[in-house]
Each structure stands twice: as structure tokens, then as C-alpha cells.
Design an enzyme around this catalytic site. Sequence first.
Site, mmCIF file in Angstrom:
data_model
loop_
_atom_site.group_PDB
_atom_site.id
_atom_site.type_symbol
_atom_site.label_atom_id
_atom_site.label_comp_id
_atom_site.label_asym_id
_atom_site.label_seq_id
_atom_site.Cartn_x
_atom_site.Cartn_y
_atom_site.Cartn_z
ATOM 1 N N HIS A 234 -8.851 -10.413 -1.578
ATOM 2 C CA HIS A 234 -8.810 -10.214 -0.132
ATOM 3 C C HIS A 234 -9.981 -11.031 0.405
ATOM 4 C CE1 HIS A 234 -8.499 -7.467 3.546
ATOM 5 N NE2 HIS A 234 -9.596 -8.164 3.755
ATOM 6 N N HIS B 134 0.869 -1.183 0.000
ATOM 7 C CA HIS B 134 0.000 0.000 0.000
ATOM 8 C C HIS B 134 0.901 1.226 0.000
ATOM 9 C CE1 HIS B 134 -3.639 -2.367 0.765
ATOM 10 N NE2 HIS B 134 -2.833 -3.136 1.459
ATOM 11 N N ASP C 232 2.263 -6.953 2.164
ATOM 12 C CA ASP C 232 1.074 -6.217 2.623
ATOM 13 C C ASP C 232 1.508 -4.982 3.424
ATOM 14 O OD1 ASP C 232 -1.517 -5.399 2.979
ATOM 15 O OD2 ASP C 232 -2.096 -7.040 4.316
HETATM 16 C C1 NCD Z 1 -4.714 -2.677 4.626
HETATM 17 C C2 NCD Z 1 -4.482 -1.185 4.515
HETATM 18 O O1 NCD Z 1 -4.123 -0.564 5.514
HETATM 19 O O2 NCD Z 1 -4.647 -0.638 3.410
HETATM 20 N N1 NCD Z 1 -4.536 -3.083 5.985
HETATM 21 C C3 NCD Z 1 -4.226 -4.329 6.416
HETATM 22 O O3 NCD Z 1 -4.265 -4.570 7.632
HETATM 23 N N2 NCD Z 1 -3.911 -5.285 5.584
HETATM 24 C C4 NCD Z 1 -6.064 -2.926 4.108
HETATM 25 C C5 NCD Z 1 -6.577 -4.284 4.337
HETATM 26 O O4 NCD Z 1 -6.185 -5.188 3.578
HETATM 27 O O5 NCD Z 1 -7.371 -4.460 5.254
#
Ligand code: NCD
Length: 429
Positions: A182, A65, A308
Site C-alpha cells: 500500500h 477486505h 479493494d
Molecule cells: C481500506 C479499508 O477500508 O480497509 N480502505 C480503502 O479506502 N482502500 C483500507 C485502505 O487501504 O486504506
Amino acid sequence: MKRTLIRQVHLLDPAQGLDGPGSVLIEGTRLHSVALEDMDPAEADVVVDGEGKYLLPGLVDLHAHLREPGGEVKETLDSGAKAALHGGFTTVVAMPNTDPPVDRPELLRALRARVRMLKGPDILFAACISQGRSGKALSEILLLRDAGAVAFTDDGDWVRDGHLFYQVMTYSAAFGFPVLSHAQDPSLYREGVAHEGPRSRKLGLPGIPRSSETVAVFRDLEIARETGGYLHIQHVSAAETLSLIQDARAQGVRVTAEVTPHHLLWTDEVLETFDPVYKVNPPLREERDRETLRQALREGHLEAVATDHAPHTTFEKTTDWLVAPFGILGLETALSSLWTYLVKPGLLSFSRLVEALTSAPARILGLKDRGTLRPGYRADLVLFDPEAQWEVLPENLYSRSRNTPLLGTTLSGVIRRVWVAGEEVFPFP
Ligand code: NCD
């Protein structure tokens, strides 16, 4: 064309079974020769002595992200690119759960133009399955594909509407791209904030049961089976998910899966700390889940490790567990933390870890010019010092955020140099 020779280095390229002392010659942007023997330094303009270090293919992250647009206080393409290189990643797939989400070709083109101006890793983009990530109507899949989307996902949310998911999987079957799911059924966890089990119950935290994952994975697999589309399950967290994936694969369903460093490292034991730095989605589960994930990674049933990387501000992550956002950083610590806690103690082979971070994700994305050290491939390389150590201190991180449980710890394994398309881009000038 400029020629760089990296010699007397330990070459590790699991895709070709290369594991031993050797050398690599880069010519321009590409690998010219790769051999388990020494090469003549007279061949090169620049000579790098790799003694005592590993030379790995550049790492590929299927899942990060980077928060641009809309979340630049947490991360930008620029800071995310630097964090990636610091962690040895030369290719990163940015998730589309931004604000606005990446669901329009014009936005995707603008982001790709921004990336071209950065001197860093190849940042690729996944685009939204549904318009506005609302789960209601399909995005312009083919226009987004033409604009450069390498995969489709509503990451952060499961595509609840079965018909919509069926549609995107039909496109996947026809055009070949992976659909990254997801897989978590929200109707099974509602306000959940932690793994549903004895610990969450003792602490009175609303739970997220394993079934929220398995039910979603089962539906996705059945749609993949019927459509022939290519399904990739993101961040597997529950033990039972593995048998669903393995059975489906054995029956010919096109499915791959990833595991994150944090699900390999920790369990819901950390709930006792009440520190929301560990709050992540899907949640950290129990010892038997962690052991099953480790075993599946060892055996290749989980083919890829994906970070992630989910940056959040310190302000948000130091509030109450109930209200803090989900997410843990990963780009800068993935390789060294897994080296330190899994490879060094003998729980995972280094070769399997490197494969899960290089050729496996490259194959999932259909990238034919990276993930392995073959002549003619992009010269994306990482020089890794296995003996050195580094401290994960705020001042040592390049991400704009600091939400990692590893902060304050010392890790083994330091990334000394990184080349992207033949150019040395780390350490930063
Ligand atoms: C992700 C995010 O912060 O964009 N967070 C996470 O805990 N993996 C979004 C998500 O996949 O829930």
C-alpha cells in the site's frame, strides 16, 4: 465422477487465446476438456446450454477486505463469499487489516478452518508484514507462510520503516511470495481526505498529493531491485507511478501492479457531490490519471484489476466527508461495471479485462491450477450474460454493506452461474 458439459457457449480465455464458440466438460472438481467445437451431450450427466453467453475462467481478486475478525458488522467471511460469487470471483485474497490483524499463525489457521466450512469461493489470506500492523517489528513470516499465507502486506498502511521493508523483501527473494505494498507515504498527506488539486483546494479539503504515492513506490522499487524480492504495488492511482514501475521493470526489477475499478471509473470531479461514498484511499484523482491508468491497463503495464472491496456501514459512510472512513465496495460490480463503462463503449477489450481479472492475478499469486481453462485445472467457471441488465439495488447485494456509488444504477452484464471446483455454487440454492 460427475460430468457436466457446458456447450454452445462463447469461450473466452485470454491466457490461451481462446475466443469463440465452444464447449467445456467438467469431471469431478477439474476441467476434463475444453474445445472450440461442440461436444457430445451423451458424454455428460448434466448439460448446460450456454447459448448467447460467455464462459470465463473464475475471477481472481487479489485484494478484498472481508472484515473478519472484528468488523463483522461490515462484512463476514460468509457474506464476503456470497458477494464474491455474485460478482463472479472464485478466488479472493482477504486483507489482514482486521481486528485483531492477521499477524499470528493460530489466527490464520482458525480463519482458514472457517473458510473450509463455507461452500463458496476459495478465500486465501494475506498476512501482516509487521506485528500488529504497527510497522515496528517483523511478523513471524515463515510460520505464517506455513500456516497458509499467500502474500504479505500491511495494507491500509505503508511500511514506513525502510529496514523492515528490506527484511520482508529479503524473505520474498528467498521464498518467492509477493509483497503487496500500500504505497503511500503518510508524511506527505497527514490528515488528507481527497486528491490534492484544484478541486480539493476550492472545497477546502486537506489533500493527498500524487507524490505521497510516487515517493513510496520509488523507495519500494529500489528495495525490490537490491533484494531481488517480488514487489506488487496495490491500487495505483497516480499517472506518474506508471513510469516508475515501467522503468524499473525494464531494468529487471520484479514488480507487478493492480488498478481498482473505481480508479478506472471516476475522478475527483465527484468531490462536487460531497458524498463520502466516493471517499477512498488512495483517492480518485484527475482525468489525466484516469486516462493513464486505462491506457496502462490496455497495454498490460498494469497487469491486474483488483477490487479493494472495502465495506463500511451506511452510518459511517453518510456522515461528513472529513470523518467518513475510506473505502468502496467492489466484488459484486467489478465485472459488470467495467463491462458497461469500458468494454461496451470500446475503451477496453473484453479479452484484456478478463485477463486482468483471471490469469494475471493467478500468476501474481503463483496459483498454478486456475485463471485459465486448461484440462486438469480447477473447474472454476463463470457464465456471463453480456446482454442482460441488472439494477444495483440494496436488496440485490449480498455484501453486508452498501457503500458503492453504483447503487441505484443499472449495469449491463449479469453473472448467471458460477462453478467452484466443479460444483455449481451460484445462483444460491
Ligand atoms: C481500506 C479499508 O477500508 O480497509 N480502505 C480503502 O479506502 N482502500 C483500507 C485502505 O487501504 O486504506
